[in-house]
Write a protein that holds these residues in place. Structure first.
Motif, PDB file in Angstrom:
ATOM      1  N   GLY B  17       0.900  -1.266  -0.141  1.00 35.48           N
ATOM      2  CA  GLY B  17      -0.031  -0.043   0.003  1.00 35.48           C
ATOM      3  C   GLY B  17       0.821   1.348   0.241  1.00 35.48           C
ATOM      4  O   GLY B  17       0.516   2.131  -0.637  1.00 35.48           O
ATOM      5  N   SER B  18       1.877   1.400   0.864  1.00 36.37           N
ATOM      6  CA  SER B  18       2.599   2.352   0.944  1.00 36.37           C
ATOM      7  C   SER B  18       3.386   2.687  -0.498  1.00 36.37           C
ATOM      8  O   SER B  18       3.706   3.683  -0.660  1.00 36.37           O
ATOM      9  CB  SER B  18       3.871   2.160   1.930  1.00 36.37           C
ATOM     10  OG  SER B  18       4.769   3.290   2.180  1.00 36.37           O
ATOM     11  N   PHE B  19       3.947   1.500  -1.094  1.00 36.01           N
ATOM     12  CA  PHE B  19       4.559   1.686  -2.459  1.00 36.01           C
ATOM     13  C   PHE B  19       3.587   2.214  -3.382  1.00 36.01           C
ATOM     14  O   PHE B  19       4.015   3.290  -4.012  1.00 36.01           O
ATOM     15  CB  PHE B  19       4.978   0.321  -2.743  1.00 36.01           C
ATOM     16  CG  PHE B  19       5.441   0.409  -4.246  1.00 36.01           C
ATOM     17  CD1 PHE B  19       6.988   0.636  -4.468  1.00 36.01           C
ATOM     18  CD2 PHE B  19       4.742  -0.222  -5.328  1.00 36.01           C
ATOM     19  CE1 PHE B  19       7.548   0.873  -5.734  1.00 36.01           C
ATOM     20  CE2 PHE B  19       5.228  -0.065  -6.487  1.00 36.01           C
ATOM     21  CZ  PHE B  19       6.767   0.360  -6.772  1.00 36.01           C
ATOM     22  N   LEU B  20       2.445   1.801  -3.489  1.00 40.80           N
ATOM     23  CA  LEU B  20       1.475   2.475  -4.403  1.00 40.80           C
ATOM     24  C   LEU B  20       0.938   3.656  -4.027  1.00 40.80           C
ATOM     25  O   LEU B  20       0.935   4.766  -5.237  1.00 40.80           O
ATOM     26  CB  LEU B  20       0.186   1.472  -4.399  1.00 40.80           C
ATOM     27  CG  LEU B  20       0.271   0.116  -4.912  1.00 40.80           C
ATOM     28  CD1 LEU B  20      -1.050  -0.701  -4.566  1.00 40.80           C
ATOM     29  CD2 LEU B  20       0.764  -0.106  -6.318  1.00 40.80           C
ATOM     30  N   LEU B  21       1.033   4.092  -2.766  1.00 37.77           N
ATOM     31  CA  LEU B  21       0.720   5.579  -2.606  1.00 37.77           C
ATOM     32  C   LEU B  21       1.803   6.501  -3.003  1.00 37.77           C
ATOM     33  O   LEU B  21       1.692   7.744  -3.425  1.00 37.77           O
ATOM     34  CB  LEU B  21       0.183   5.533  -1.065  1.00 37.77           C
ATOM     35  CG  LEU B  21      -0.971   5.159  -0.659  1.00 37.77           C
ATOM     36  CD1 LEU B  21      -1.272   5.070   1.131  1.00 37.77           C
ATOM     37  CD2 LEU B  21      -2.256   5.823  -1.165  1.00 37.77           C
ATOM     38  N   SER B  35       0.899   5.042   7.276  1.00 40.74           N
ATOM     39  CA  SER B  35       0.649   3.724   7.578  1.00 40.74           C
ATOM     40  C   SER B  35      -0.839   3.241   7.465  1.00 40.74           C
ATOM     41  O   SER B  35      -1.109   2.172   7.091  1.00 40.74           O
ATOM     42  CB  SER B  35       1.299   3.467   9.124  1.00 40.74           C
ATOM     43  OG  SER B  35       0.402   3.959  10.244  1.00 40.74           O
ATOM     44  N   GLY B  36      -1.648   3.816   8.072  1.00 36.23           N
ATOM     45  CA  GLY B  36      -3.029   3.641   8.235  1.00 36.23           C
ATOM     46  C   GLY B  36      -3.699   3.388   6.772  1.00 36.23           C
ATOM     47  O   GLY B  36      -4.260   2.598   6.469  1.00 36.23           O
ATOM     48  N   PHE B  37      -3.491   4.603   5.947  1.00 35.98           N
ATOM     49  CA  PHE B  37      -3.933   4.605   4.594  1.00 35.98           C
ATOM     50  C   PHE B  37      -3.326   3.391   3.683  1.00 35.98           C
ATOM     51  O   PHE B  37      -3.764   2.818   2.739  1.00 35.98           O
ATOM     52  CB  PHE B  37      -3.375   5.932   3.815  1.00 35.98           C
ATOM     53  CG  PHE B  37      -4.319   7.114   4.142  1.00 35.98           C
ATOM     54  CD1 PHE B  37      -4.246   7.744   5.078  1.00 35.98           C
ATOM     55  CD2 PHE B  37      -5.278   7.283   2.968  1.00 35.98           C
ATOM     56  CE1 PHE B  37      -5.376   8.828   5.325  1.00 35.98           C
ATOM     57  CE2 PHE B  37      -6.272   8.124   3.444  1.00 35.98           C
ATOM     58  CZ  PHE B  37      -6.256   9.159   4.474  1.00 35.98           C
ATOM     59  N   ALA B  38      -1.646   3.307   4.007  1.00 36.49           N
ATOM     60  CA  ALA B  38      -1.274   2.338   3.337  1.00 36.49           C
ATOM     61  C   ALA B  38      -1.415   0.839   3.697  1.00 36.49           C
ATOM     62  O   ALA B  38      -1.847   0.145   2.720  1.00 36.49           O
ATOM     63  CB  ALA B  38       0.328   2.285   3.420  1.00 36.49           C
ATOM     64  N   LEU B  39      -2.034   0.634   4.680  1.00 35.20           N
ATOM     65  CA  LEU B  39      -2.445  -0.623   5.268  1.00 35.20           C
ATOM     66  C   LEU B  39      -3.784  -1.111   4.405  1.00 35.20           C
ATOM     67  O   LEU B  39      -4.091  -2.121   4.159  1.00 35.20           O
ATOM     68  CB  LEU B  39      -2.537  -0.858   6.797  1.00 35.20           C
ATOM     69  CG  LEU B  39      -2.582  -2.173   7.411  1.00 35.20           C
ATOM     70  CD1 LEU B  39      -1.249  -3.159   6.959  1.00 35.20           C
ATOM     71  CD2 LEU B  39      -2.801  -2.137   8.939  1.00 35.20           C
ATOM     72  N   CYS B  40      -4.578  -0.056   4.664  1.00 41.02           N
ATOM     73  CA  CYS B  40      -5.948  -0.149   4.122  1.00 41.02           C
ATOM     74  C   CYS B  40      -5.608  -0.375   2.660  1.00 41.02           C
ATOM     75  O   CYS B  40      -6.888  -1.251   2.072  1.00 41.02           O
ATOM     76  CB  CYS B  40      -6.803   1.174   4.194  1.00 41.02           C
ATOM     77  SG  CYS B  40      -8.511   1.128   3.991  1.00 41.02           S
ATOM     78  N   PHE B 190      -6.835   1.528  14.421  1.00 40.76           N
ATOM     79  CA  PHE B 190      -6.145   2.031  15.488  1.00 40.76           C
ATOM     80  C   PHE B 190      -5.034   2.985  14.937  1.00 40.76           C
ATOM     81  O   PHE B 190      -5.446   4.071  15.520  1.00 40.76           O
ATOM     82  CB  PHE B 190      -5.633   0.966  16.367  1.00 40.76           C
ATOM     83  CG  PHE B 190      -4.991   1.563  17.536  1.00 40.76           C
ATOM     84  CD1 PHE B 190      -5.845   1.901  18.680  1.00 40.76           C
ATOM     85  CD2 PHE B 190      -3.650   1.661  17.852  1.00 40.76           C
ATOM     86  CE1 PHE B 190      -5.150   2.553  19.863  1.00 40.76           C
ATOM     87  CE2 PHE B 190      -3.124   2.289  18.745  1.00 40.76           C
ATOM     88  CZ  PHE B 190      -3.828   2.668  19.920  1.00 40.76           C
ATOM     89  N   LEU B 191      -4.397   2.648  13.977  1.00 40.03           N
ATOM     90  CA  LEU B 191      -3.634   3.562  13.583  1.00 40.03           C
ATOM     91  C   LEU B 191      -4.306   4.756  12.746  1.00 40.03           C
ATOM     92  O   LEU B 191      -3.612   5.989  12.941  1.00 40.03           O
ATOM     93  CB  LEU B 191      -2.751   2.936  12.431  1.00 40.03           C
ATOM     94  CG  LEU B 191      -1.705   1.782  12.809  1.00 40.03           C
ATOM     95  CD1 LEU B 191      -0.982   0.937  11.993  1.00 40.03           C
ATOM     96  CD2 LEU B 191      -0.551   2.394  13.600  1.00 40.03           C
ATOM     97  N   GLY B 192      -5.192   4.682  12.218  1.00 39.57           N
ATOM     98  CA  GLY B 192      -5.834   5.664  11.455  1.00 39.57           C
ATOM     99  C   GLY B 192      -6.629   6.589  12.279  1.00 39.57           C
ATOM    100  O   GLY B 192      -6.594   7.630  12.147  1.00 39.57           O
ATOM    101  N   ILE B 193      -7.089   6.005  13.508  1.00 39.26           N
ATOM    102  CA  ILE B 193      -7.770   6.948  14.207  1.00 39.26           C
ATOM    103  C   ILE B 193      -6.941   7.688  15.073  1.00 39.26           C
ATOM    104  O   ILE B 193      -6.936   8.776  15.360  1.00 39.26           O
ATOM    105  CB  ILE B 193      -8.676   5.966  15.216  1.00 39.26           C
ATOM    106  CG1 ILE B 193      -9.723   5.219  14.653  1.00 39.26           C
ATOM    107  CG2 ILE B 193      -9.217   6.978  16.360  1.00 39.26           C
ATOM    108  CD1 ILE B 193     -10.596   4.233  15.294  1.00 39.26           C
ATOM    109  N   ALA B 194      -5.764   7.044  15.500  1.00 42.30           N
ATOM    110  CA  ALA B 194      -4.678   7.923  16.156  1.00 42.30           C
ATOM    111  C   ALA B 194      -4.285   9.141  15.318  1.00 42.30           C
ATOM    112  O   ALA B 194      -4.066  10.090  15.966  1.00 42.30           O
ATOM    113  CB  ALA B 194      -3.578   6.882  16.465  1.00 42.30           C
ATOM    114  N   ALA B 195      -4.283   8.471  14.186  1.00 39.29           N
ATOM    115  CA  ALA B 195      -3.401   9.814  12.897  1.00 39.29           C
ATOM    116  C   ALA B 195      -4.548  10.673  12.859  1.00 39.29           C
ATOM    117  O   ALA B 195      -4.083  12.129  12.997  1.00 39.29           O
ATOM    118  CB  ALA B 195      -3.257   9.092  11.945  1.00 39.29           C
TER     119      ALA B 195
END
Lengths: 39, 635
Positions: B17-21, B35-40, B190-195
């Motif tokens: 995900g991180s690579f594509l973003l 990290s949240g966006f990439a994982l999603c 959790f990562l996304g909400i924290a962000a």
């Protein structure tokens, strides 16, 4: 970073009354009946 | 082995995900948000990867391992970056201890809760819907090495993006890995909400909101098992987060593409994803009104929106249509088995009133109270919300007034944050409230099942954390109560998890089908077809199980047959070799036609002539019988 306690007194009184009411209701209406089911 | 596989696939998903973003030029406010966006994104892409190898008949361990292995090699730089980032977290956490102790303890608690969740995810699956279809259907896909339609299981045409991860786990022969794959969505949330909290100017708000969310008893109980509602919440949350970035940063059109991809992923999980899309479509124009940018910025925003919304809808369609097309091609109904009155064919009408307490004004006012106090009426106490939401909800209503009038909560929060102006904070809070309200309205007027409210909870938990700032001690107490529920939830499995019990003992106690499934798996060939009358929990059976109820509905064999021999002919043509007969206490023979198998099996003469009893056993209140069918020509 230090965060301030910001709520005025009237708000705190209302909140604590509500929080207590909800907590006691939860114990009486949900937790105790659920524990009763388990035994 | 499970933990190694899970670690590898987590890192791969995140790095992909991180690579594509990165390649598409998306920028983020720090690694936490990235990290949240990439994982999603990675999570959705890996799901589609499994779907495509399955649709083309390459669903086997070799293809999956080689493809994912090659991807791992190609993404090695990203993997090293994220590995270093995760390894640096303890150091960062320690440095937080001095400068922001409250955030430190909440972060520590978040880590503890996720570790407890990971531990509970190691339990062998026994959840009801997992046994019926979330895991059973992936097991059939793996057995046939392709993703195909199982005509006697209505669920096999559902959008199944999360189940693609379960399929991958079963390819590796590890059902616990499937639990962990669903947990990935909880970690991502959790990562996304924290962000998002950090974006609002307070890391503590983010961590508290993340904790409120993952410690919601329904969320914790579900993210460690193989259901899909937390997965749906994962994709819809990041679609919503994208709108915040659009509104906040005057970001370009490509963010509409990303929002469409996330919404498409959500539509690939559950039909209910429509709710969040409707909410986003209402919120998009609202961002223009709420935006703090001046006249020129608004004109540019309006132009962007005019072009962006069609792009959003197109990408939502592109990243979800395949599930609906598949359903349409097989059954002529894109949302089979629902709404047969519109699309025709066999299916079932959805009962919108099967959960909840009503849809009147009083019901609306009382619904949060009732959901908290009597969750049994809203789909079960296992999916309960806990106390945090109801306790702080009045303060969330107060926040609405806060955004317009004298500021008790928001202005001090903006003043403490160096990075955000009050206008931006107000806009973000209004968007959070808008999304929550619109989603809630849809939920309230359709199916009032607590599980279906999950996509709202990440957004609501941020609002709750903002509102709870002045009373954070009470919030911590309620979170500890929820943590108690989380520990209690796993009570039956700790003996197994601590190595004091083997899997078969655990399953023998927790899964009613375990021992009969073991007998069948050891004594009946895997290529046999078993007519299942009528055990819905099928995951632990290795041969193909054909549910009689759905077989009857599809073939209408009792109506098309004149004699019991005609019925046998239908079974023979389908390749059915055995019958698993379960005498449930609640079975109602009165409602069955005389030539239904259940009715025929009440006839001693039929049983003597055509069935050979191989095995019988009791499990609790149920009695299982296994028969081999003696077809007339083979006697």
């Amino acid at each position: 970073m230090k965060e301030k306690e910001t709520a005025p007194l009237w708000m705190s009184i209302l909140f604590w009354l509500w929080a207590l009411f909800v907590f006691i209701s939860y114990v009486l209406l949900f937790i105790l009946p659920e524990l009763g089911k388990g035994t | 082995m499970t933990i190694l596989l899970a670690g590898w696939l987590f890192l791969l998903t995140l790095s992909l995900g991180s690579f594509l973003l990165k390649k598409a030029g998306f920028s983020f406010q720090g690694s936490l948000e990235r990290s949240g966006f990439a994982l999603c994104l990675g999570y959705g892409v890996i799901g589609y990867f499994v779907l495509f190898i399955g649709l083309f008949g390459f669903l086997n361990l070799r293809v999956a391992t080689i493809s994912l292995g090659c991807l791992t090699v190609l993404l090695v730089r990203e993997e090293v970056f994220w590995l270093k980032w995760f390894l640096s977290l303890p150091q960062r956490l320690l440095s937080l201890r001095k400068e922001d102790p409250k955030s430190f303890y909440f972060a520590l608690a978040g880590f503890g809760v996720l570790t407890l969740a990971l531990l509970q995810a190691f339990l062998p699956p026994t959840a009801h819907d997992s046994m019926c279809y979330h895991l059973y259907i992936p097991k059939r896909f793996v057995a046939t090495q392709r993703i195909e339609y199982l005509p006697y299981l209505v669920n096999s045409l559902f959008p199944f993006l999360i189940e693609m991860h379960f399929t991958l786990a079963l390819l590796f022969g590890d059902p616990a890995l499937a639990n962990i794959f669903h947990l990935f969505s909880g970690v991502g949330l959790f990562l996304g909400i924290a962000a998002l909290g950090k974006r609002l100017g307070s890391l503590w708000v983010g961590l508290a909101a993340g904790l409120i969310f993952i410690l919601t008893p329904g969320i914790f109980n579900q993210m460690v098992i193989t259901y899909n509602d937390v997965g749906l919440a994962f994709f819809s949350f990041f679609a919503f987060y994208t709108i915040l970035k659009l509104a906040d940063e005057r970001a370009g059109l490509k963010w509409f593409v990303l929002m469409g991809i996330f919404s498409g992923f959500a539509m690939s999980v559950k039909y209910l994803a429509l709710f969040h899309i409707a909410a986003l479509l209402v919120l998009c124009p609202l961002t223009l009104i709420l935006s703090p940018w001046g006249g020129e910025g608004r004109v540019r925003g309006a132009r962007n929106l005019f072009r962006g919304l069609p792009i959003y809808l197109i990408f939502t369609f592109l990243f979800s249509f395949i599930w609906y097309l598949r359903s349409y091609l097989h059954e002529g109904n894109p949302v089979y088995p629902f709404f047969p009155e519109i699309f025709g064919g066999t299916g079932k009408e959805y009962n919108f009133d099967r959960a909840g307490t009503g849809k009147g004004i009083l019901d609306f006012i009382l619904v949060f109270w009732r959901m908290t106090m009597i969750p049994q009426r809203f789909g079960g106490s296992w999916a309960q919300l806990g106390l945090c939401y109801l306790t702080f909800l009045p303060l969330v209503f107060f926040l609405i007034f806060e955004t317009f009038s004298k500021n008790v909560i928001l202005r001090p929060m903006a003043e403490e944050s160096q990075s955000r102006s009050f206008a931006l904070l107000r806009m973000t809070v209004l968007l959070l409230i808008g999304f929550s309200f619109i989603y809630f309205l849809f939920w309230f007027f359709t199916v009032q099942n607590l599980r279906f409210l999950f996509p709202l909870l990440p957004v609501l938990s941020v609002l709750i954390a903002v509102a709870a700032r002045p009373y954070w001690v009470w919030l911590a107490v309620l979170l500890m109560l929820n943590a108690g529920f989380a520990v209690y939830h796993g009570k039956s499995g700790y003996a197994y998890l601590l190595g004091r019990e083997i899997a078969s003992v655990y399953l023998g106690r927790e899964e009613r089908t375990h021992s009969v499934a073991q007998w069948i798996n050891q004594n009946i060939p895997e290529e046999a077809k078993v007519l299942n009358v009528e055990e819905v929990r099928m995951f632990y059976f290795d041969p193909e199980m054909i549910r009689e109820r759905e077989f009857r509905k599809k073939t209408r064999y009792p109506e098309s047959s004149k004699t019991p021999e005609d019925v046998l002919e239908v079974l023979k043509k389908t390749g059915i070799t055995h019958i698993l007969f379960v005498l449930h206490e609640e079975t109602d023979p009165e409602s069955l036609p005389p030539l239904a198998i259940w009715s025929l099996m009440q006839d001693a003469d039929f049983k003597n002539r055509y069935l050979q009893l191989l095995h019988e056993q009791s499990a609790g209140n149920d009695k299982y019988e296994i028969y081999r069918i003696l077809y007339p020509s083979t006697q």
